[in-house]
Design a protein around this motif. Structure first.
Motif, PDB file in Angstrom:
ATOM      1  N   PHE A   1      -9.189 -31.379 -45.887  1.00 54.56           N
ATOM      2  CA  PHE A   1      -9.390 -30.150 -46.662  1.00 54.56           C
ATOM      3  C   PHE A   1      -8.134 -29.290 -46.597  1.00 54.56           C
ATOM      4  O   PHE A   1      -7.628 -28.818 -47.627  1.00 54.56           O
ATOM      5  CB  PHE A   1     -10.600 -29.385 -46.113  1.00 54.56           C
ATOM      6  N   ILE A   2      -7.621 -29.110 -45.390  1.00 55.90           N
ATOM      7  CA  ILE A   2      -6.417 -28.283 -45.197  1.00 55.90           C
ATOM      8  C   ILE A   2      -5.214 -28.917 -45.900  1.00 55.90           C
ATOM      9  O   ILE A   2      -4.449 -28.243 -46.597  1.00 55.90           O
ATOM     10  CB  ILE A   2      -6.125 -28.102 -43.698  1.00 55.90           C
ATOM     11  N   GLY A   3      -5.047 -30.229 -45.743  1.00 58.57           N
ATOM     12  CA  GLY A   3      -3.903 -30.921 -46.323  1.00 58.57           C
ATOM     13  C   GLY A   3      -3.909 -30.906 -47.842  1.00 58.57           C
ATOM     14  O   GLY A   3      -2.879 -30.633 -48.477  1.00 58.57           O
ATOM     15  N   VAL A   4      -5.064 -31.188 -48.442  1.00 57.95           N
ATOM     16  CA  VAL A   4      -5.151 -31.242 -49.903  1.00 57.95           C
ATOM     17  C   VAL A   4      -5.032 -29.846 -50.501  1.00 57.95           C
ATOM     18  O   VAL A   4      -4.397 -29.661 -51.549  1.00 57.95           O
ATOM     19  CB  VAL A   4      -6.466 -31.930 -50.341  1.00 57.95           C
ATOM     20  N   ILE A   5      -5.622 -28.860 -49.831  1.00 58.32           N
ATOM     21  CA  ILE A   5      -5.478 -27.479 -50.297  1.00 58.32           C
ATOM     22  C   ILE A   5      -4.007 -27.079 -50.270  1.00 58.32           C
ATOM     23  O   ILE A   5      -3.496 -26.413 -51.182  1.00 58.32           O
ATOM     24  CB  ILE A   5      -6.300 -26.502 -49.422  1.00 58.32           C
ATOM     25  N   GLY A   6      -3.308 -27.508 -49.228  1.00 59.44           N
ATOM     26  CA  GLY A   6      -1.895 -27.186 -49.113  1.00 59.44           C
ATOM     27  C   GLY A   6      -1.053 -27.878 -50.169  1.00 59.44           C
ATOM     28  O   GLY A   6      -0.271 -27.237 -50.873  1.00 59.44           O
ATOM     29  N   LEU A   7      -1.208 -29.182 -50.316  1.00 59.20           N
ATOM     30  CA  LEU A   7      -0.365 -29.949 -51.228  1.00 59.20           C
ATOM     31  C   LEU A   7      -0.779 -29.775 -52.697  1.00 59.20           C
ATOM     32  O   LEU A   7       0.044 -29.412 -53.541  1.00 59.20           O
ATOM     33  CB  LEU A   7      -0.392 -31.430 -50.855  1.00 59.20           C
ATOM     34  N   PHE A   8      -2.041 -30.051 -52.990  1.00 55.41           N
ATOM     35  CA  PHE A   8      -2.482 -29.938 -54.383  1.00 55.41           C
ATOM     36  C   PHE A   8      -2.693 -28.479 -54.781  1.00 55.41           C
ATOM     37  O   PHE A   8      -2.268 -28.054 -55.859  1.00 55.41           O
ATOM     38  CB  PHE A   8      -3.772 -30.723 -54.606  1.00 55.41           C
TER      39      PHE A   8
ATOM     40  N   THR B   1      -0.401 -39.295 -45.555  1.00 61.25           N
ATOM     41  CA  THR B   1      -0.599 -40.360 -46.549  1.00 61.25           C
ATOM     42  C   THR B   1      -1.903 -40.139 -47.305  1.00 61.25           C
ATOM     43  O   THR B   1      -1.946 -40.214 -48.537  1.00 61.25           O
ATOM     44  CB  THR B   1      -0.643 -41.744 -45.866  1.00 61.25           C
ATOM     45  N   GLY B   2      -2.961 -39.855 -46.563  1.00 59.91           N
ATOM     46  CA  GLY B   2      -4.257 -39.589 -47.188  1.00 59.91           C
ATOM     47  C   GLY B   2      -4.223 -38.341 -48.046  1.00 59.91           C
ATOM     48  O   GLY B   2      -4.793 -38.317 -49.154  1.00 59.91           O
ATOM     49  N   PHE B   3      -3.535 -37.306 -47.562  1.00 59.81           N
ATOM     50  CA  PHE B   3      -3.422 -36.063 -48.343  1.00 59.81           C
ATOM     51  C   PHE B   3      -2.736 -36.346 -49.680  1.00 59.81           C
ATOM     52  O   PHE B   3      -3.144 -35.814 -50.724  1.00 59.81           O
ATOM     53  CB  PHE B   3      -2.615 -35.007 -47.586  1.00 59.81           C
ATOM     54  N   CYS B   4      -1.677 -37.171 -49.638  1.00 63.85           N
ATOM     55  CA  CYS B   4      -0.910 -37.474 -50.847  1.00 63.85           C
ATOM     56  C   CYS B   4      -1.737 -38.305 -51.837  1.00 63.85           C
ATOM     57  O   CYS B   4      -1.664 -38.091 -53.055  1.00 63.85           O
ATOM     58  CB  CYS B   4       0.374 -38.211 -50.490  1.00 63.85           C
ATOM     59  N   ILE B   5      -2.524 -39.251 -51.317  1.00 62.91           N
ATOM     60  CA  ILE B   5      -3.360 -40.086 -52.184  1.00 62.91           C
ATOM     61  C   ILE B   5      -4.382 -39.223 -52.926  1.00 62.91           C
ATOM     62  O   ILE B   5      -4.555 -39.337 -54.141  1.00 62.91           O
ATOM     63  CB  ILE B   5      -4.070 -41.180 -51.366  1.00 62.91           C
TER      64      ILE B   5
END
Length: 296
Positions: free
Chosen positions: A70-77, A182-186
């Motif tokens: 959640f934190i990673g995807v919110i940050g990147l996307f 890697t998962g965040f990027c996918i």
């Protein structure tokens, strides 16, 4: 030793981000979310190669806690999504100025972390660098905040808050391995593709445009996120926040070198302010460097 390595990788990340404007210009007519989709697919491939080199398997990505995703995807996307919305709903100059609050916010937010203390030279250095970034964004244009663009300004502020929050929170997730990016990027590539299909028309890029998109994925909009994750978890986050203003500076200088922009007095003053701010923020490390190499 680990902190020094983190600081160096953080600086390497910032150097990578300095190529963002160049490759974005060369990506030509590729729509923003389509560009993100391509870049994050490349970033995902980098992560999968990293998994293989570390002799890990893909299913280990499913063991990463959902909170980290959640934190990673919110940050990147989330950051890129709101940044592009800001550019579409407000003048680019003002939107970029608000967006460039994120390094300052990193420095401020980091003071709430355990065992982190905000010192006068962190604040002064970051404010000087922010002033330099202001001049770079402004260039020879005018700055005029118009309330009819309040939605776009809000999107830019949300983008700055998301990236700074992601960066500071990542500092506390030392138990989450860097390969989790890697998962965040996918997931980010998947969401970017959906956003592209909703907001944009499919565009077939030229070979040169596609090459620029690949380079973005290898560097500033992809590979750099793995370096940033390691740096955040090991480096002096306040120093990274201040040094982050080197990215727009170096980005501008690269555009000058390749002939896309021209050197002006404004850019020169901005260079002085950002370099001075970065040096002041690095005060304690400059002292260590002096003691290490210039012992009497």
């Amino acid at each position: 030793m680990q902190q020094t390595k983190g600081n160096l990788l953080g600086l390497l990340t910032i150097l990578s981000w300095s190529c963002l404007a160049l490759f974005t210009v060369y990506s030509g007519k590729i729509p923003p979310f389509e560009l993100l989709t391509i870049s994050f697919c490349v970033a995902s491939l980098i992560g999968l190669i990293m998994l293989k080199k570390q002799k890990r398997v893909f299913k280990e990505l499913f063991k990463i806690p959902l909170q980290a995703y959640f934190i990673g995807v919110i940050g990147l996307f989330g950051y890129h999504f709101f940044y592009f919305l800001a550019i579409k709903n407000a003048p680019a100059v003002e939107a970029n100025l608000i967006n460039y609050l994120w390094p300052l916010l990193i420095v401020i937010f980091s003071s709430f972390l355990p065992n982190e203390r905000l010192k006068w030279f962190h604040i002064l250095g970051t404010l000087l660098a922010l002033s330099g970034a202001f001049l770079l964004v402004l260039k020879d244009g005018s700055l005029q905040f118009d309330m009819k663009y309040i939605l776009g300004y809000s999107f830019a502020l949300i983008a700055a808050l998301l990236w700074s929050s992601y960066s500071v929170i990542s500092k506390t997730l030392t138990h989450i391995p860097t390969f989790a990016v890697t998962g965040f990027c996918i997931v980010t590539a998947f969401f970017s593709a959906i956003a592209h299909l909703i907001f944009e028309q499919i565009y077939i890029p030229t070979f040169f445009e596609f090459f620029a998109a690949i380079m973005l994925g290898l560097g500033p909009v992809g590979g750099a996120f793995y370096l940033w994750d390691f740096a955040l978890k090991n480096a002096d986050i306040k120093l990274l926040g201040s040094l982050a203003y080197l990215a727009p500076l170096l980005s501008t200088l690269i555009l000058v070198l390749v002939g896309i922009s021209k050197m002006t007095i404004t850019i020169t003053i901005a260079c002085i302010l950002i370099v001075l701010g970065s040096l002041i923020s690095s005060k304690q490390y400059l002292k260590l460097f002096k003691n290490l190499f210039f012992k009497s």
